[in-house]
Scaffold this active site. Structure first.
Site, PDB file in Angstrom:
ATOM      1  N   ASP B 186     -12.967 -36.389  17.262  1.00  0.00           N
ATOM      2  CA  ASP B 186     -14.317 -35.922  16.937  1.00  0.00           C
ATOM      3  C   ASP B 186     -14.216 -34.874  15.820  1.00  0.00           C
ATOM      4  O   ASP B 186     -13.511 -35.087  14.842  1.00  0.00           O
ATOM      5  CB  ASP B 186     -15.024 -35.401  18.200  1.00  0.00           C
ATOM      6  CG  ASP B 186     -16.517 -35.229  17.989  1.00  0.00           C
ATOM      7  OD1 ASP B 186     -17.235 -36.241  18.081  1.00  0.00           O
ATOM      8  OD2 ASP B 186     -16.964 -34.107  17.694  1.00  0.00           O
ATOM      9  N   TYR B 330     -22.673 -29.124  12.251  1.00  0.00           N
ATOM     10  CA  TYR B 330     -23.206 -30.328  11.593  1.00  0.00           C
ATOM     11  C   TYR B 330     -23.924 -29.952  10.297  1.00  0.00           C
ATOM     12  O   TYR B 330     -23.922 -30.698   9.332  1.00  0.00           O
ATOM     13  CB  TYR B 330     -24.151 -31.075  12.534  1.00  0.00           C
ATOM     14  CG  TYR B 330     -23.426 -31.791  13.651  1.00  0.00           C
ATOM     15  CD1 TYR B 330     -23.086 -33.123  13.540  1.00  0.00           C
ATOM     16  CD2 TYR B 330     -23.066 -31.124  14.815  1.00  0.00           C
ATOM     17  CE1 TYR B 330     -22.421 -33.791  14.554  1.00  0.00           C
ATOM     18  CE2 TYR B 330     -22.406 -31.772  15.840  1.00  0.00           C
ATOM     19  CZ  TYR B 330     -22.074 -33.103  15.708  1.00  0.00           C
ATOM     20  OH  TYR B 330     -21.408 -33.749  16.712  1.00  0.00           O
ATOM     21  N   HIS B 382     -14.087 -42.110  23.223  1.00  0.00           N
ATOM     22  CA  HIS B 382     -14.321 -41.006  22.298  1.00  0.00           C
ATOM     23  C   HIS B 382     -13.736 -39.699  22.831  1.00  0.00           C
ATOM     24  O   HIS B 382     -13.236 -38.885  22.060  1.00  0.00           O
ATOM     25  CB  HIS B 382     -15.819 -40.867  22.063  1.00  0.00           C
ATOM     26  CG  HIS B 382     -16.167 -39.811  21.079  1.00  0.00           C
ATOM     27  ND1 HIS B 382     -15.973 -39.975  19.722  1.00  0.00           N
ATOM     28  CD2 HIS B 382     -16.671 -38.557  21.243  1.00  0.00           C
ATOM     29  CE1 HIS B 382     -16.349 -38.873  19.097  1.00  0.00           C
ATOM     30  NE2 HIS B 382     -16.776 -37.998  19.984  1.00  0.00           N
TER      31      HIS B 382
END
Lengths: 418, 413
Positions: B186, B330, B382
């Site tokens: 990630d 982000y 993930h």
């Protein structure tokens, strides 16, 4: 209108839902009078939650580019907890005739204000997101009683202001399929039920989408529409040949790059964001203030600097946010974007262009709108464009911010249709 | 590492988690007092995390869940805080009993924390007790990213993966490690790719379980919505299809990239935070199928992810009030997601079946010219360290084995 009156069906707004009170009539499609009476404990709980808000750290930038600024939300919440008077809003709502009626399985709340002028033109006007009928309250006087607001008797309207399903005091659809097209059909049914055989429709934001679709569905009796957001551009890029078109394209691109997040989130994961919006008044307020750049700055200035833009005052902004809070409609309103997203995808997949609007169309460009629609775009979207005007004040929440100017536009657009 | 340096700027201060009872009581009060939305109008998760899922989780969170057990697990490991580049960085540092152990910095992601990595600490530091050999041992360093967990929250912009990569190199140097490797998934994968690009002195290579391998021309097509370019080999075509699905499921990422500050609800509402953190996808669903199934697992003998582990992580975000500060990562990042970045150091790649996409070997070889390991793992997704700690540990051992050879050339730069 002679609505059946039934005092026992008076309804109490509650925090959980807008489910109406006990029905004494067998026919759910009857028009049931409605009043808003929020229990005091709901208001006390709201203030308690506001006082207990846990804040994140301050944004790292000096502008709006990371979202709603901490100082703005904190001042909004401070004012909300200490100065805002919901009862005043409640009284304004209850001063107007309100009703519920079941349409297509959902209880629809609406205000219905008849003009004292007998030849008034019936008008159904639709709010948007993050709005409600509160947005439209200050245009009620100018539209229904024009002679008291600088207009003429022949400009009068009988006004119908419904709450979108999932918004305000309308019920939250418990089934799929309540996209804007279904709402448009419901409004035609509502006008029919009210006995209006010749009427017009108006809307901005989601209301513009509903009104546009009414124009395309062309229900019997619809004489024309007026919109103040050009929703057709979301289906594909309009031309950029002139300077005005290029400027509007740039605004549209900015919106889709950085201003579109709330739209995408609600169109894809309304339930996920709904948890925060239902549980935290600060979250709800921030989410609702993070619409377009122009209105954000106006609202932030109203709170932080005490400088409201037009009628977009602290109290009016909070009337609307409080309505969402008390009715617990943050998630259900967001879900309307999910529904419209599905409808847009289905329409695109069908490859069929939507039917054109055959009735006359009026359009007003307000300068602060997300994109400043040029006449050429309005003409391209609506071959039957019969009225176009760009005014000098107001933004996305035109009716809310500039009710007199907005009413003047609605009068002018519909004048030839009487 | 037990020594405490006294140079204040570079001091390494021992750290212990000790959350006051009243903070936990307040959290439980808020959960119990949640105002809920009505149920979604679909029978699945296509409108977001379903109401029944959230209500069941919240009930356990408020009445049965025990944060103190998580706190004890954390405090059983040596934890430290040290200031790097103006910010306090929290990290777990567990030295192997084996002298020749290879130092390894492991990077978590979003919506994760060091809690994701707890189950790989023992297999990596003490391999002989976990089916490995002494020659596979690592000294493990697990930092909390800035804005996450017990690390400081940045107060000015700039803390993207590039800056974190420099910070981790500084951290390893400060710990006295002159030859080390780095691992991540990630956001951690972005950070180790950046470390690979920066090639700090001492970095021997990286291992990634979310490799960025998509060729630039293919990436452009996919970001524009596809369809996959014609004529691709089957593996590459499948990867394209998987990425197209992923790009339809990352509105949460787009939102945080644009408006992290507007998420006031994830600071003020435990349930709002939990729903937001749960709505990360994997190849098999959104919310991630691995996490959704963990919510039904109350105990696990085999190391599988459990409901309490999911709550450990969410509770860490709540207690540190890092929902918004973590989201800002982000916003900070403006680079590509899965496109090849041009990493020239030795790279080990593990491909988990539940990851966003299965990076084909052909792409991995192009993206990482010094590919030293390419492993296709049979299970896990993930959240590899969380879901399959043994398998990930085996992959990390295998991936770095060749870099332990004495004849490995010194890294450049």
């Amino acid at each position: 209108m002679s609505a059946p009156t039934d005092p026992t069906s008076r309804t109490t707004g509650t925090t959980a839902t807008a489910v109406p009170g006990p029905r004494t009539e067998a026919d759910p499609t009857a028009l049931r009078p409605f009043e808003v009476h929020v229990p005091e404990e709901d208001l006390a709980d709201l203030r308690r939650r506001l006082a207990a808000t846990r804040w994140p750290s301050r944004e790292l930038v000096a502008d709006r580019s990371q979202g709603v600024q901490l100082a703005a939300v904190q001042e909004l919440c401070r004012y909300w907890a200490t100065d805002h008077d919901w009862r005043a809003c409640e009284a304004r709502l209850n001063a107007l005739p309100q009703f519920l009626t079941e349409i297509d399985g959902v209880d629809v709340h609406f205000l219905h204000v008849r003009s004292r002028h007998p030849d008034a033109l019936p008008l159904v006007m639709t709010h948007g997101w993050p709005g409600s009928v509160v947005e439209l309250l200050d245009s009620v006087g100018p539209l229904t009683d024009p002679t008291a607001h600088g207009g003429r008797a022949e400009d009068a309207f009988h006004l119908v202001l419904p709450s979108l399903p999932g918004y305000g005091f309308s019920a939250e659809p418990a089934e799929l399929g309540w996209d804007s097209g279904r709402v448009a059909r419901a409004w035609a049914e509502l006008m029919d039920r009210l006995g209006y055989t010749r009427y017009v429709a108006q809307g901005g934001d989601v209301g513009a989408a509903v009104t546009d679709l009414m124009g395309r569905q062309a229900p019997e009796g619809l004489l024309g529409i007026h919109v103040n957001l050009l929703v057709t551009v979301l289906g594909g890029p309009p031309p950029g040949d002139t300077e005005q078109e290029r400027a509007a394209l740039e605004q549209l691109a900015t919106f889709q790059q950085s201003g579109f997040g709330y739209f995408l989130e609600m169109a894809t994961r309304p339930q996920t964001i709904g948890y925060a919006l239902l549980d935290s008044p600060a979250a709800l307020a921030a989410w609702m203030c993070d619409h377009d750049t122009d209105s954000y700055h106006k609202i932030a200035r109203a709170f932080v600097d005490g400088q409201p833009a037009g009628n977009l005052t602290r109290d009016h902004v909070l009337d609307n946010i409080t309505l969402y809070w008390l009715t617990g409609t943050g998630a259900s309103a967001a879900r309307s974007y999910w529904e419209d997203g599905g409808a847009r995808a289905a329409a695109a997949a069908s490859g069929q262009p939507p039917p054109p609007v055959a009735v006359p169309v009026g359009f007003t460009t307000f300068p602060g709108e997300i994109w400043r629609t040029p006449r050429s775009w309005a003409e391209q979207s609506y071959p039957t464009l019969s009225y176009f005007h760009e005014v000098d004040r107001g933004g996305h929440f035109a009716a809310w911010e500039e009710p007199e100017l907005f009413a003047a536009e609605v009068r002018a657009a519909f004048r030839p249709l009487r | 590492m037990t020594a405490v340096e006294h140079d204040t700027g570079r001091a390494i201060r021992p750290f212990h988690v000790d959350v006051p009872d009243e903070v936990l009581a307040e959290m439980r009060r808020r959960i119990a007092g949640t105002v809920w939305p009505e149920r979604e109008t679909v029978p699945d998760a296509s409108q977001g995390v379903p109401l029944a899922t959230m209500q069941e989780l919240a009930h356990h969170w408020a009445t049965g869940y025990d944060w103190r057990a998580c706190e004890a697990r954390l405090n059983a490991l040596p934890q430290f805080v040290t200031e790097i580049d103006g910010l306090d960085i929290h990290f777990v540092h567990v030295r192997s009993p084996h002298d020749g152990a290879l130092p390894l910095v492991v990077n978590h992601g979003w919506p994760g924390s060091v809690i994701e990595q707890l189950k790989i600490v023992e297999p990596l530091t003490d391999p002989t007790a976990h089916g490995g050999s002494a020659s596979d041992a690592f000294h493990v360093v697990i930092p909390s990213m800035p804005g996450y967990g017990f690390s400081g929250k940045p107060t000015s912009p700039g803390w993207g993966p590039e800056r974190m990569a420099r910070a981790w190199a500084a951290l390893m140097e400060r710990l006295g490690y002159t030859r080390y490797v780095a691992q991540g998934g990630d956001w951690g994968a972005f950070v180790v790719d950046q470390m690979g690009l920066q090639e700090p002195a001492g970095l021997l290579g990286i291992h990634t379980n979310m490799p960025a391998t998509v060729p630039a021309d293919v990436d452009r097509v996919l970001l524009a919505g596809g369809p996959p370019p014609p004529g691709l080999p089957a593996e590459e075509h499948r990867a394209c299809e998987q990425l197209l699905r992923t790009y339809r499921q990352v509105e949460y990422a787009r939102y945080m990239a644009a408006r992290p500050q507007t998420l006031y609800g994830i600071a003020d509402s435990p349930v709002g935070l939990a729903a937001w953190l749960l709505d990360h996808n994997d190849a098999d669903g959104q919310p991630a199928a691995a996490v959704a199934s963990a919510l039904h697992r109350t105990t696990s003998a085999s190391g599988q992810l459990t409901r309490d582990e999911v709550l450990d992580n969410i509770t860490l975000y709540w207690l540190t009030n890092t929902g918004v500060s973590a989201s800002r990562l982000y916003w900070e990042y403006r680079g590509g997601f899965f496109d090849a970045k041009g990493v020239a150091v030795p790279v080990a790649v593990s491909v988990f079946p539940g990851e966003q996409y299965q990076a084909p070997r052909s792409w991995a070889e192009q993206a990482y010219p010094r590919l030293v390991h390419y492993g296709q793992v049979e299970r896990g997704g993930h959240f590899a360290a969380w879901e399959e700690p043994q398998l990930l540990s085996q992959e990390i051992r295998a991936g770095f084995r060749s870099l332990r050879e004495p004849r490995v050339p010194e890294p450049r730069g």
